[in-house]
Design a protein around this motif. Structure first.
Motif, mmCIF file in Angstrom:
data_model
loop_
_atom_site.group_PDB
_atom_site.id
_atom_site.type_symbol
_atom_site.label_atom_id
_atom_site.label_comp_id
_atom_site.label_asym_id
_atom_site.label_seq_id
_atom_site.Cartn_x
_atom_site.Cartn_y
_atom_site.Cartn_z
ATOM 1 N N ILE A 4 0.856 -1.192 0.000
ATOM 2 C CA ILE A 4 0.000 0.000 0.000
ATOM 3 C C ILE A 4 0.885 1.233 0.000
ATOM 4 O O ILE A 4 1.660 1.455 0.935
ATOM 5 C CB ILE A 4 -0.925 -0.003 1.223
ATOM 6 N N THR A 5 0.779 2.017 -1.068
ATOM 7 C CA THR A 5 1.635 3.200 -1.201
ATOM 8 C C THR A 5 0.860 4.500 -1.304
ATOM 9 O O THR A 5 1.454 5.568 -1.186
ATOM 10 C CB THR A 5 2.534 3.069 -2.448
ATOM 11 N N CYS A 6 -0.442 4.429 -1.542
ATOM 12 C CA CYS A 6 -1.224 5.652 -1.739
ATOM 13 C C CYS A 6 -2.667 5.419 -1.293
ATOM 14 O O CYS A 6 -3.080 4.284 -1.044
ATOM 15 C CB CYS A 6 -1.183 6.085 -3.208
ATOM 16 N N ILE A 7 -3.422 6.492 -1.206
ATOM 17 C CA ILE A 7 -4.818 6.407 -0.760
ATOM 18 C C ILE A 7 -5.651 5.539 -1.709
ATOM 19 O O ILE A 7 -6.544 4.801 -1.276
ATOM 20 C CB ILE A 7 -5.429 7.815 -0.632
ATOM 21 N N ASP A 8 -5.362 5.596 -2.999
ATOM 22 C CA ASP A 8 -6.108 4.782 -3.962
ATOM 23 C C ASP A 8 -5.944 3.282 -3.699
ATOM 24 O O ASP A 8 -6.860 2.500 -3.972
ATOM 25 C CB ASP A 8 -5.684 5.104 -5.394
ATOM 26 N N ARG A 331 -13.345 10.909 3.095
ATOM 27 C CA ARG A 331 -13.244 9.670 2.325
ATOM 28 C C ARG A 331 -11.878 9.003 2.487
ATOM 29 O O ARG A 331 -11.794 7.777 2.567
ATOM 30 C CB ARG A 331 -13.546 9.949 0.855
ATOM 31 N N SER A 332 -10.805 9.788 2.531
ATOM 32 C CA SER A 332 -9.468 9.201 2.612
ATOM 33 C C SER A 332 -9.304 8.331 3.854
ATOM 34 O O SER A 332 -8.689 7.268 3.797
ATOM 35 C CB SER A 332 -8.400 10.295 2.592
ATOM 36 N N PHE A 333 -9.844 8.763 5.004
ATOM 37 C CA PHE A 333 -9.709 7.913 6.186
ATOM 38 C C PHE A 333 -10.735 6.785 6.173
ATOM 39 O O PHE A 333 -10.471 5.689 6.686
ATOM 40 C CB PHE A 333 -9.760 8.744 7.481
ATOM 41 N N VAL A 334 -11.899 7.027 5.568
ATOM 42 C CA VAL A 334 -12.909 5.965 5.471
ATOM 43 C C VAL A 334 -12.400 4.816 4.606
ATOM 44 O O VAL A 334 -12.638 3.641 4.911
ATOM 45 C CB VAL A 334 -14.241 6.529 4.921
ATOM 46 N N TYR A 335 -11.681 5.125 3.524
ATOM 47 C CA TYR A 335 -11.088 4.063 2.708
ATOM 48 C C TYR A 335 -10.194 3.181 3.571
ATOM 49 O O TYR A 335 -10.247 1.942 3.503
ATOM 50 C CB TYR A 335 -10.221 4.647 1.582
ATOM 51 N N GLY A 336 -9.352 3.813 4.376
ATOM 52 C CA GLY A 336 -8.454 3.043 5.229
ATOM 53 C C GLY A 336 -9.198 2.253 6.278
ATOM 54 O O GLY A 336 -8.875 1.091 6.549
ATOM 55 N N ALA A 343 -5.904 0.168 11.861
ATOM 56 C CA ALA A 343 -4.598 0.194 11.190
ATOM 57 C C ALA A 343 -4.684 0.877 9.836
ATOM 58 O O ALA A 343 -3.727 1.516 9.384
ATOM 59 C CB ALA A 343 -4.068 -1.228 11.029
ATOM 60 N N GLY A 344 -5.836 0.765 9.177
ATOM 61 C CA GLY A 344 -6.021 1.405 7.881
ATOM 62 C C GLY A 344 -6.113 2.909 7.986
ATOM 63 O O GLY A 344 -5.625 3.642 7.110
ATOM 64 N N ALA A 348 -3.554 5.541 6.279
ATOM 65 C CA ALA A 348 -3.955 6.709 5.476
ATOM 66 C C ALA A 348 -3.244 7.966 5.969
ATOM 67 O O ALA A 348 -2.751 8.773 5.174
ATOM 68 C CB ALA A 348 -5.468 6.893 5.531
ATOM 69 N N LEU A 349 -3.178 8.137 7.284
ATOM 70 C CA LEU A 349 -2.509 9.304 7.852
ATOM 71 C C LEU A 349 -1.012 9.274 7.561
ATOM 72 O O LEU A 349 -0.404 10.304 7.248
ATOM 73 C CB LEU A 349 -2.758 9.370 9.360
ATOM 74 N N GLU A 350 -0.407 8.101 7.646
ATOM 75 C CA GLU A 350 1.017 7.969 7.338
ATOM 76 C C GLU A 350 1.303 8.319 5.884
ATOM 77 O O GLU A 350 2.303 8.987 5.578
ATOM 78 C CB GLU A 350 1.484 6.539 7.629
ATOM 79 N N ILE A 351 0.438 7.867 4.992
ATOM 80 C CA ILE A 351 0.606 8.170 3.560
ATOM 81 C C ILE A 351 0.560 9.678 3.330
ATOM 82 O O ILE A 351 1.421 10.249 2.646
ATOM 83 C CB ILE A 351 -0.487 7.457 2.729
#
Length: 388
Positions: A4-8, A331-336, A343-344, A348-351
């Protein structure tokens, strides 16, 4: 396991693991979804200025939002139904935010209640308030947030009436989900989500069920919710809510310079440039395009934050360099969260932090207070040139 390298990357896992109605709830806007799309795509029109031979050591993304120290100028936005994206979703997201050092904002329309999130965390979080026609309920909600030691009240201004989101209507969105043949068929493919949800603390709206007379099932709740948003909300009412709260107030949903000036008059501690993630007035300007005119209108008299379209650390960098003192991710944190739980959200925050840190350095800046429009290439007339 996927790298996992990006929000997508998180979004793709999230879509596989979460029931369709809840994925669609997050990943949609109103009507044609123009504003929803442009919230993200308009960031691409802003370019970064690369600078070289600059000392890039000793960097920090640390900042402050309404006087609170933050690890980076990012807060978790209020998102309704978060506890349907993942079992105990609000609790997991709040814990991740607390450990990372960024604010978490709990929605009025959360699954886990104010009290449940407070019991599961050790630091104050922010509470987002929808104004309802039931004044007694609103008063009690404010008192509950105060009892939970919430450190800021975020009043949402742009949901006096509910914008139409086609996907939610077609999916029959509800919490918990109604068991139609289509829903059951989809849930059978999301077995991991289902197993976790069986052990959830709660599967209905924790801030409402048990606190409003006559609400006993999802149908009652649905009717009450759609009828209860206050269409008469005005600046006098906002001022009274601020007075009743007595603490720090952030006004969310400002998209016009004149409204920003009114928010200043009622004494807001911060305003959030936001179009509700493109979920209310479709065809409105994206948040990033609206930001400059609002900054011009209020100057440094009130903190200006931005919500909408943040999908990378570069988006955060651009918004802050434009003048925002903070940003919000929904949405970015909801994806994670939907992809990997607590952990997701941390991932997301780390990314975002990593992308922001590296990009900031390559623009020749080491600290947030060094950021300004001089690191950006903003197209002429970016906000738009409109006929009077």
């Amino acid at each position: 396991m996927a790298v996992i390298t990006c929000i997508d990357d998180l979004k793709r896992i999230y879509q596989r693991r979460v029931p369709k109605m809840f994925f669609d709830y997050a990943e949609s806007g109103s009507w044609t979804e123009q504003t929803f799309r442009e919230n993200s795509s308009d960031f691409e029109d802003i370019y970064l200025r690369q600078r070289v031979a600059v000392d890039m050591s000793g960097r920090s993304t640390a900042s402050q939002m309404i006087g609170q120290d933050v690890a980076m100028p990012v807060a978790l936005a209020p998102v309704g139904l978060t506890g349907m994206q993942c079992a105990d979703g609000e609790i997991k997201a709040a814990r991740a935010a607390e450990k990372f050092g960024v604010p978490f904002t709990l929605s009025t329309m959360s699954i886990n209640s104010i009290e449940e999130v407070a019991a599961a965390t050790s630091k104050p979080f922010w509470f987002q308030l929808y104004t309802m026609t039931d004044d007694d309920f609103v008063s009690r909600l404010i008192e509950r947030a105060r009892a939970a030691k919430c450190s800021a009240l975020v009043i949402t201004l742009d949901l006096q009436i509910l914008g139409q989101r086609h996907k939610d209507l077609k999916n029959g969105l509800s919490a918990p989900p109604k068991l139609t043949p289509g829903t059951v068929a989809n849930l059978m493919t999301k077995w991991r989500w289902g197993i976790e949800m069986l052990g959830a603390t709660r599967r209905n709206f924790g801030n409402i069920v048990g606190h409003v007379e006559g609400i006993s099932d999802a149908q009652d709740l649905g009717v009450w919710t759609t009828e209860s948003f206050d269409p008469t909300l005005d600046w006098d009412k906002i001022a009274k809510i601020k007075e009743a709260w007595g603490g720090k107030v952030i006004l969310k949903g400002i998209l016009d310079a004149e409204d920003a000036k009114m928010a200043l008059k009622v004494g807001a501690d911060a305003i959030i440039v936001s179009n509700h993630g493109g979920r209310q007035l479709d065809g409105a300007l994206s948040s990033i395009r609206a930001l400059p005119s609002i900054l011009e209108a209020v100057g440094d008299e009130v903190e200006v934050h931005l919500d909408g379209g943040i999908r990378s650390g570069q988006d955060v960098l651009k918004a802050v360099a434009m003048g925002a003192k903070g940003t919000y991710i929904g949405r970015s944190f909801v994806y994670g969260l939907g992809a990997m739980g607590e952990a997701g959200v941390t991932k997301a925050l780390e990314i975002l932090k990593n992308e922001m840190d590296i990009s900031m350095a390559l623009c020749g800046r080491r600290r947030i207070d060094e950021l300004g429009r001089d690191i950006l290439l903003v197209p002429e007339g970016f906000e738009g040139r409109w006929q009077s």
